[in-house]
Design a protein around this motif. Sequence first.
Motif, PDB file in Angstrom:
ATOM      1  N   ASP A  33      -4.109   9.437   4.372  1.00  0.00           N
ATOM      2  CA  ASP A  33      -2.573   9.757   4.085  1.00  0.00           C
ATOM      3  C   ASP A  33      -2.141   8.957   2.976  1.00  0.00           C
ATOM      4  O   ASP A  33      -1.102   9.569   2.409  1.00  0.00           O
ATOM      5  CB  ASP A  33      -1.723   9.702   5.474  1.00  0.00           C
ATOM      6  N   GLU A  34      -2.861   7.833   2.603  1.00  0.00           N
ATOM      7  CA  GLU A  34      -2.114   6.926   1.685  1.00  0.00           C
ATOM      8  C   GLU A  34      -2.207   7.484   0.339  1.00  0.00           C
ATOM      9  O   GLU A  34      -3.296   8.031  -0.163  1.00  0.00           O
ATOM     10  CB  GLU A  34      -2.378   5.441   1.673  1.00  0.00           C
ATOM     11  N   ARG A  35      -1.135   7.418  -0.668  1.00  0.00           N
ATOM     12  CA  ARG A  35      -1.544   7.781  -2.126  1.00  0.00           C
ATOM     13  C   ARG A  35      -1.585   6.523  -2.748  1.00  0.00           C
ATOM     14  O   ARG A  35      -0.898   5.359  -2.452  1.00  0.00           O
ATOM     15  CB  ARG A  35      -0.252   8.286  -2.690  1.00  0.00           C
ATOM     16  N   ASP A 100       1.678   4.427  -1.795  1.00  0.00           N
ATOM     17  CA  ASP A 100       1.466   3.582  -0.596  1.00  0.00           C
ATOM     18  C   ASP A 100       0.809   2.127  -1.012  1.00  0.00           C
ATOM     19  O   ASP A 100       1.007   1.280  -0.486  1.00  0.00           O
ATOM     20  CB  ASP A 100       0.871   3.983   0.543  1.00  0.00           C
ATOM     21  N   VAL A 101      -0.095   2.443  -2.037  1.00  0.00           N
ATOM     22  CA  VAL A 101      -0.870   1.446  -2.388  1.00  0.00           C
ATOM     23  C   VAL A 101      -1.101   1.339  -3.920  1.00  0.00           C
ATOM     24  O   VAL A 101      -1.243   2.359  -4.629  1.00  0.00           O
ATOM     25  CB  VAL A 101      -2.471   1.383  -1.776  1.00  0.00           C
ATOM     26  N   TYR A 126       6.451   2.719  -2.256  1.00  0.00           N
ATOM     27  CA  TYR A 126       7.103   3.129  -1.419  1.00  0.00           C
ATOM     28  C   TYR A 126       7.734   1.699  -0.850  1.00  0.00           C
ATOM     29  O   TYR A 126       7.145   0.670  -0.969  1.00  0.00           O
ATOM     30  CB  TYR A 126       6.415   3.927  -0.227  1.00  0.00           C
ATOM     31  N   ALA A 129       4.407  -0.989   1.589  1.00  0.00           N
ATOM     32  CA  ALA A 129       3.647  -0.769   0.431  1.00  0.00           C
ATOM     33  C   ALA A 129       2.548  -1.867   0.176  1.00  0.00           C
ATOM     34  O   ALA A 129       3.084  -3.046   0.826  1.00  0.00           O
ATOM     35  CB  ALA A 129       4.212  -0.277  -1.018  1.00  0.00           C
ATOM     36  N   ALA A 182       3.591  -2.221   6.066  1.00  0.00           N
ATOM     37  CA  ALA A 182       2.126  -1.918   5.622  1.00  0.00           C
ATOM     38  C   ALA A 182       1.424  -2.847   6.078  1.00  0.00           C
ATOM     39  O   ALA A 182       1.414  -4.065   6.149  1.00  0.00           O
ATOM     40  CB  ALA A 182       2.125  -2.078   3.989  1.00  0.00           C
TER      41      ALA A 182
END
Length: 187
Positions: A33-35, A100-101, A126, A129, A182
């Motif tokens: 799910d992470e962008r 997210d990353v 985010y 993160a 995170a």
Amino acid sequence: MGISGAQWSLFGQVWPAGLLLAQAMQRFELDGDERILELGCGIGLASLVLQRRGADIVASDIHPLAEPFLAYNAALNELPAVHYRQMRWDTPLPTLGLFDVIIASDVLYEQGHAALITDVIARHAYPDAQVLVTDPGRGNSARFTRLMQEQAYSLDESRCPMSDDDPPPHRGRLLHYRRGTARAALA
């Protein structure tokens, strides 16, 4: 584009810190799910590793040849094109969105880059993160860490060899910053 003629010859190579980041991205725990945003992707090795693993990756760079190199390298590896955005660190790009990353390799090569990159992170991370940066020991990571701590990030640092002849204590570093909830994502 803000690229001096002296920097043209630095592009299009696999740098040790870029290889280190690609190896870290091979071990990085993905939940699907992470962008993920790569800053200063160069030829895009870490982004290609993440693309092969099915991650939602956006590669970015300022160099005018980064996008065609990345597309060519994706095709050579029988991968779909990696989403790419040309990006200046000193210019906001609101349409890029949040991530997210955020990852980068060897981006702290000039003293002013620590502030530029932490500003990019402030604009595009985010609240919860992770940021992973590989640094070959150019001397600017301490300032970067202080600026990241001002944004409430904590740091886990690992020493890493930058070549086969880099004896302990290794000069390379994998800087893994986390903020909020995170989770640790390196195996």
